[in-house]
Structure formats: structure tokens, C-alpha cells
Design an enzyme around this catalytic site. Sequence first.
Site, PDB file in Angstrom:
ATOM      1  N   HIS A  85      67.283  52.774  54.264  1.00 43.15           N
ATOM      2  CA  HIS A  85      66.587  52.983  52.987  1.00 43.15           C
ATOM      3  C   HIS A  85      67.440  53.964  52.166  1.00 43.15           C
ATOM      4  CE1 HIS A  85      62.892  52.912  50.526  1.00 43.15           C
ATOM      5  NE2 HIS A  85      63.175  54.179  50.251  1.00 43.15           N
ATOM      6  N   ASP A 143      67.067  58.475  48.034  1.00 38.39           N
ATOM      7  CA  ASP A 143      66.744  58.460  46.615  1.00 38.39           C
ATOM      8  C   ASP A 143      67.713  59.382  45.879  1.00 38.39           C
ATOM      9  OD1 ASP A 143      65.867  60.971  47.389  1.00 38.39           O
ATOM     10  OD2 ASP A 143      63.780  60.330  47.575  1.00 38.39           O
TER      11      ASP A 143
END
Length: 589
Positions: free
Chosen positions: A416, A81
Amino acid sequence: MLKKSFLAGLAVFGLAFTDSFAALSTDDYVEAAWMTTRFFGAQRSGEGPNWILDGTNNPTSFTGDKYNGKDVSGGWFDCGDHVMYGQSQGYSSYVLALAFAEFTTGFYDLYTGDYTDYKASKDYTRKGGKPNDVRDLLEELRYEADFWVKAAIDENNFVTVKGNGNQDHNKWVTAGAMSKLGTGDGGEPREITGNANDAYTPGMAAAMLAVMARIDPDESARAKYLKAAKTAFAYSKKHKGVTNSQGFYESSWWNGIWEDGPFLAALELYRTTKEETYKTEAKNFYDKIDFGKNGFSRFSYPDASPLSDLLGEFVFGWNPLGDYAGVQNYLDNMYLNVTDSKGIFNKDAKGPGTFPTRSPAGGAYLYALYAKFAKDDSYDEAIEKNVAYLLGDNSNKKSYVVGFSRNGANAPTRPHHRGYYGNEDPGRDVNGAGSPPEKNKLLGGMIAGDFTSGSHNGSTADWQVNEVCVDLNAPLVGALGYILSKKAPVEKVASDVKIPEEQPKEDAIIGGRILKTNAFSVVQGVSSITVNSTNSDPFKVQIFGLNGKIEQEIMSKGASLNVSLKNKGVQIIKVTSKNAAKTFKVNNY
């Protein structure tokens, strides 16, 4: 019978492995070290440059990060992220800086820190890089250190978090694209936490900066880093605990143990400055660390106590009490005593959500540090075996590093990680990420992993398995540096700083070293050991070489026995009484 059973025991202690394993080549380790080091360049926030954003419409990100009007841009994103969580970032940066300081010759100069070499060659493989007389890891560390300098504003203000995890997770786009989306979707201006009741994060940052103040070749940079280290430590001393971040990094994960941060800060400031006041402050924090509270849990960002145990012993000669005394005993109980049948540190965590790759990487890193400080290479095979396992040397030929597919290893392809896919369209979610640009396939991040499955999970959304993080990579990079410092060291790069090797005080490693269990304790002196029985029973001491051959055997006549060690090097001490038996390992220098 004794020799057979004892040699089997040596395997448990990392001294002998009966199963042969297909070790990777030296060049395989070079490739892995290059890739996993450059991963940190894909985590850069701010002006960068960030090589993963090359070729996108938004090559910079979050350049407007400010706290009370002060520029605090830069640093590393924690995982896939775009929030900067200092709780794991401080740990990661210190782990890497310490590795660089201790295993310097194992870190290569294969590319230019601004990645202009890859742009010019249009080749983002290892071959496309161009050396620039600065070791690559040092350049990645500088980028992070320069952020910590900004974060350490004064003793009352220190930036621990940038961004809001809930807002950040709304969109699956690159960092550059997210910067422009607005606050509600993780963009600018974003939340900055600069006055949390947190001692751990600024402590770890101070430790990293103190190391940088020793290793950076630029004199002005060393002065800058030392000043910021002192400021961060001053903030750390005025606070307690860890920043609590909205369910993403819960302070409760530290189990109340936050003193490792300021302890390691004081220790590294002492190593850098040699000022006794820092040793005094280090002792104050060391005595407050509850080494038993986490038991022998694995090394990770919320549990740095194994590192405090190791450095406390080798720098100051300090040991916790009871079964946590003696760093060898501590590490063996945490890793070597709970290996699987192949000698891999993976019994404590295996399945999805447990982030099992932390165990082999963390164990290898800690044993590498132990080997350096103790001058004991008996764990080298265990270190290499565990690193090789993560790089595909396992029964499933699974590599856990994105892009590392040497020797036919099956590398993960759906990490991810937003930057990896290069998507700048906020209308596409994580499941519609598409295929990554070719250059990004060499991301170099190690995934959280799943040791219970023979194949990789192909779902990008499954962060419990496919997340890549700076705290996962840091110990792996450190362990790779150690391996290469032994296999193929690069003794000199033009910009290297000559750091005098620390000469430990005699009692820091030899005299007074305590290895203690419930039944016996061993105090190591100069070429001798003193064995004490806690229940006053007579006992027998047997001393073995690493080949399993018994060298000495002595019977006690009471509760204490002093034994002169006849031979130099690593020796196994087996103590046996009527009701107990214990094996210790000592290194007679």
C-alpha cells in the site's frame, strides 16, 4: 533433572535454542540492509531526490511547504501516503540515528545519496550503486535531519504535521503528481501544523538531532544540528502531550505517556554536550514516565518507554521501581517470555491490523542495543532468528520486505504505497494501480504483515496488512546494522567521525544496578550481588554458567545475603524460598 529443566529455561531467556534454524548468509543480510535503508529515499518529500520518482513526470514533491512564510519542505512521508506525520517520523528518525551511532560499522557505503549512480548505470539493483565514502544510512538521516532543522523554528513554533490525511487519501497518485492537484486532493498549498500542544514529537526530533550532532562528519552540520536540537527541546519543554491528527494518529494511542520524547531529548543532549543541566532535566522527565501504564507492550512509535528504560539504565544508572526494574527483566517480559515455540517475538500480535512485524523487529532492535551497552552477546541468536524470520526464514517462506526474495522467499508484491506503482493519473484508484516499474519492485519497505496466513494478501487497498511505513523499517534497519557489525563490520569509511566510546560510570552498569520483582530484589555491585527477600523468608541462591553448570550455591540466614561472584561474564542467578522462585541474569564485568 535440575540441569535439564534449567537448560530448557535458558531457551526462554534467549540463552539457548534447541531448534536449529537456517540462518541467512552474510550477503543476504547485506542485501536486506541495503534495501531497507534505501527505502527511506523513497519516502523523501521536497526537492529530494527521491529515487522512486525517477522516470516520472514529477520527480519532486511539495516543494512549496511553508509555515508562516518559512520554508519547511523536505522530510519523510510516514507510510504509503504523502502526509508527513511527525508523531511517527520523530520516533523513526531517532531510532535510526541511535542505531547508526551504536552500530556504525554495520552500516555500509553501497550507493550515492543523490542516486545519480543508479541513474547513470540504469541499474537500480545493489550492483548499480557506487560508493561515495559516506555510509548510506548517514545520507538518508541527513535528509531527515535537515527537515527537522527547518521544523524547529523557535521555542514557540515547531512543525509536527504537514498535510491533511483525508484530502491526501482522495487520489492514488505519486507524491509529485499529487502536489499539483490542489488542496482538496492533498496538493499544494496544504495544511501545516506548527504550534500543536505536543512535547513528544519535538522531543524525539531533538533526540535525533542531538545524535546527529555527534555523528555527522561535517563540523558545520554538527553545529547546525545541535542548535536545532536545543530549539526543539525548548519547544518540547513548554508543551505536553502529542499532536492529534484527524483519526490517523490519535493522541490517545500514547495512553498519556508522552514524557519519553523530552526525556530522550535531554539524555541525548547530555551525551553530546556533557552539560549537567541536561541530566537534571532528563531526571525530571524520567520520573514522570509511567513505565507500568503500558505494561510490557511492544516497542512502537506510541510506546518508546522500553527505549527510555534501556537508556536510562545504561547512561544514567536509573531504574523504574517494582517489576519494571532492570532493563533485562523489562525486555524479557516484553519479548522473550512471550515467544512462540520457535523463539519468535510474535505472541502479542499476529493477524491483520495488528501490524505484527513490529514485534520481531522491535525486539531485535532493543536486544541489540542491550547487547552493545551491556557487552552481552547471549541474545545474538535470538536477534538474528527474529530478523531472519522477517526475511523469509519461516515455515511459509514469507518475506515481509518488498523486493527481498533471497533463498526462494516469497516477497510481498502489492504494498500500500502510492510511489511504488508510479501512477500519475488521478482517475485511477487504488484497485487500478497496475504493475510497478521494474526498479520499484526493490522498494525495501517492510509491510505490516499477517502472521496467521501462509500467503501474502494481494490487495493493494488492504493497508491493514500491506502498509509500509518508516516506523516499521527503522528498528529492522537498526537490528540489521547490529548483525552486520558482528558478522562483517566495515571498520572505516573515509568520512567517518571518530566518536570516543562512552565509559559508563561504574554505577551506571555495575554498582547499584537493581533487578526487582515482588518476591526478591538483586542489587549488583562490583563482582558481587546483594539479594533481598521482600517477605523476610530465608532463601537459597544458586549461580549457573550459560552451560547450565552450577557454580555456586549459598543459603541465606535471614532476609538479605551478599554473594561474591567467582567468575566473570554472564551468569544466571536463581533465588528460591519456600513460597517463591525467581531467575535473574547478571553480567559480571
